[in-house]
Design an enzyme around this catalytic site. Sequence first.
Site, PDB file in Angstrom:
ATOM      1  N   ILE A   4       0.818  -1.218   0.000  1.00 15.87           N
ATOM      2  CA  ILE A   4       0.000   0.000   0.000  1.00 15.87           C
ATOM      3  C   ILE A   4       0.852   1.268   0.000  1.00 15.87           C
ATOM      4  O   ILE A   4       0.309   2.375   0.011  1.00 15.87           O
ATOM      5  CB  ILE A   4      -0.978   0.033   1.196  1.00 15.87           C
ATOM      6  CG1 ILE A   4      -0.235  -0.121   2.529  1.00 15.87           C
ATOM      7  CG2 ILE A   4      -2.034  -1.054   1.051  1.00 15.87           C
ATOM      8  CD1 ILE A   4      -1.147   0.017   3.757  1.00 15.87           C
ATOM      9  N   GLY A   5       2.173   1.113  -0.035  1.00 16.96           N
ATOM     10  CA  GLY A   5       3.022   2.292  -0.088  1.00 16.96           C
ATOM     11  C   GLY A   5       4.483   1.915  -0.232  1.00 16.96           C
ATOM     12  O   GLY A   5       4.865   0.762  -0.019  1.00 16.96           O
ATOM     13  N   SER A  41      11.872   5.283   0.831  1.00 19.16           N
ATOM     14  CA  SER A  41      13.263   5.219   0.407  1.00 19.16           C
ATOM     15  C   SER A  41      13.938   3.909   0.802  1.00 19.16           C
ATOM     16  O   SER A  41      14.865   3.462   0.140  1.00 19.16           O
ATOM     17  CB  SER A  41      14.041   6.389   1.013  1.00 19.16           C
ATOM     18  OG  SER A  41      13.518   7.616   0.578  1.00 19.16           O
ATOM     19  N   PHE A  42      13.484   3.284   1.891  1.00 19.66           N
ATOM     20  CA  PHE A  42      14.163   2.104   2.413  1.00 19.66           C
ATOM     21  C   PHE A  42      13.298   0.853   2.452  1.00 19.66           C
ATOM     22  O   PHE A  42      13.727  -0.172   2.978  1.00 19.66           O
ATOM     23  CB  PHE A  42      14.696   2.395   3.818  1.00 19.66           C
ATOM     24  CG  PHE A  42      15.584   3.591   3.878  1.00 19.66           C
ATOM     25  CD1 PHE A  42      16.784   3.615   3.188  1.00 19.66           C
ATOM     26  CD2 PHE A  42      15.213   4.710   4.598  1.00 19.66           C
ATOM     27  CE1 PHE A  42      17.609   4.728   3.226  1.00 19.66           C
ATOM     28  CE2 PHE A  42      16.023   5.830   4.651  1.00 19.66           C
ATOM     29  CZ  PHE A  42      17.224   5.839   3.960  1.00 19.66           C
ATOM     30  N   VAL A  79       5.375  -0.376   2.622  1.00 18.59           N
ATOM     31  CA  VAL A  79       4.318  -0.458   3.622  1.00 18.59           C
ATOM     32  C   VAL A  79       3.283  -1.446   3.106  1.00 18.59           C
ATOM     33  O   VAL A  79       2.844  -1.355   1.952  1.00 18.59           O
ATOM     34  CB  VAL A  79       3.661   0.912   3.877  1.00 18.59           C
ATOM     35  CG1 VAL A  79       2.586   0.786   4.954  1.00 18.59           C
ATOM     36  CG2 VAL A  79       4.704   1.944   4.281  1.00 18.59           C
ATOM     37  N   LYS A  95       5.245  -1.380   8.171  1.00 19.78           N
ATOM     38  CA  LYS A  95       6.319  -0.720   7.435  1.00 19.78           C
ATOM     39  C   LYS A  95       7.562  -1.585   7.543  1.00 19.78           C
ATOM     40  O   LYS A  95       8.055  -1.843   8.644  1.00 19.78           O
ATOM     41  CB  LYS A  95       6.560   0.672   8.028  1.00 19.78           C
ATOM     42  CG  LYS A  95       7.512   1.557   7.270  1.00 19.78           C
ATOM     43  CD  LYS A  95       7.514   2.946   7.904  1.00 19.78           C
ATOM     44  CE  LYS A  95       8.385   3.913   7.144  1.00 19.78           C
ATOM     45  NZ  LYS A  95       8.333   5.270   7.766  1.00 19.78           N
ATOM     46  N   ASP A 145       9.066  17.579   8.003  1.00 26.63           N
ATOM     47  CA  ASP A 145       8.788  17.036   6.665  1.00 26.63           C
ATOM     48  C   ASP A 145       7.296  17.005   6.368  1.00 26.63           C
ATOM     49  O   ASP A 145       6.783  16.028   5.816  1.00 26.63           O
ATOM     50  CB  ASP A 145       9.389  15.631   6.527  1.00 26.63           C
ATOM     51  CG  ASP A 145       9.520  15.197   5.060  1.00 26.63           C
ATOM     52  OD1 ASP A 145       9.596  16.082   4.185  1.00 26.63           O
ATOM     53  OD2 ASP A 145       9.548  13.981   4.801  1.00 26.63           O
TER      54      ASP A 145
END
Length: 431
Positions: A104-105, A108-109, A112, A127, A222
């Site tokens: 679902i996402g 950068s690393f 999810v 995650k 952010d």
Amino acid sequence: MTIKTETEKPALTYSKTRGLVELITAFMKQRRMGLNDFIQKLATNSYACKHPEVQSILNLTPPQDPELMNSNPSPPPSPSQQINLGPSSNPSAKPSDFHFLKVIGKGSFGKVLLARHRTDDQFYAVKVLQKKAILKKKEEKHIMSERNVLLKNVKHPFLVGLHYSFQTADKLYFVLDYINGGELFYHLQRERCFLEPRARFYSAEIASALGYLHSLNIVYRDLKPENILLDSQGHIILTDFGLCKENIEPNGTTSTFCGTPEYLAPEVLHKQPYDRTVDWWCLGAVLYEMLYGLPPFYSRNTAEMYDNILNKPLQLKPNISNAARHLLEGLLQKDRTKRLGCKDDFTEIKNHVFFSPINWDDLNAKKMTPPFNPNVTGPNDLRHFDPEFTDEPVPSSIGCSPDCALATASIKEAAEAFVGFSYAPSMDSYL
């Protein structure tokens, strides 16, 4: 970091391909050779793992359930689960506790995933981060900071909650609240911009979350539409705390150059010390984007955009109220010492005339009806997630911890880098 594609009308959209190189790097498959192949065969042999000398070599405890070991693809517990993780350790948690359903996402690393716990049947957003990618970018401090911030956020209505975290030899796992109303960015892509009452509601909930973080001496750093989710009822949920800075007192500053280009405050671009008012600049940028469809100083040319942020006067079209105009001028003040929030922080924001229709007690109690209802039918309703993610197959490696790298120096380094990461709530939190 979420990567999105542009919509069909380029005049009203903009490219958000930042972090593409990091994303590709984070998901490159690691080569495994020589000794690693032997270790893999040795570690996945249940009979060999029972032998004391083999256990000593691999630093393994004897398998607790041989039958489960033979029937489940997950290998034996890895050393990173056996090291001392501190008083909040949850060494019993493992990937095989979950049924991973959908991607679902992306970040950068890692990724999810929507997951259902096999015991309690609850749905979570998990995650999953690759340790090697984090260490390669020297980002382990940011990951541990994210974990620490998540532990403090669990009781706030507009911040995503951490249920627990654990690690395997090569991955870190955050088990988070599952939020399926979609990213604010997703809804802005579809609707271009929002009417003022809707933008006011969202910015009020965002401001409440930021104010709470500031009360804990945390600067978020952010804020952007990709990090703002809507829950199933339409309330804001702030997520992704990887760039948070802890221990910033009311008059304290920090100087790390970080954030997302479209939303960077002038003092960050100047590489000057900055304080918590950097978050109020970002709130102004997000509010501007909700009202107008683009960030305030946007240009496809990054250098030109930076110059705009530093030098171009704020331009406000006449289709917003005087209160909204005044708030944007206060939040997007280039001089942080004159910016709205520089003296009394969140108190200045919530007392602004733009928010006069907001009852803050009702807002924080979620008694105010959201202006938009995502109308999700249940946990499996993924309509508000980008098909770019949900159409991607779930990697088989997500649900297990390959022990092929148990004896490598890089994994030993990774284990040391993330001591204390694992977390499980106390039983009192369930009472």
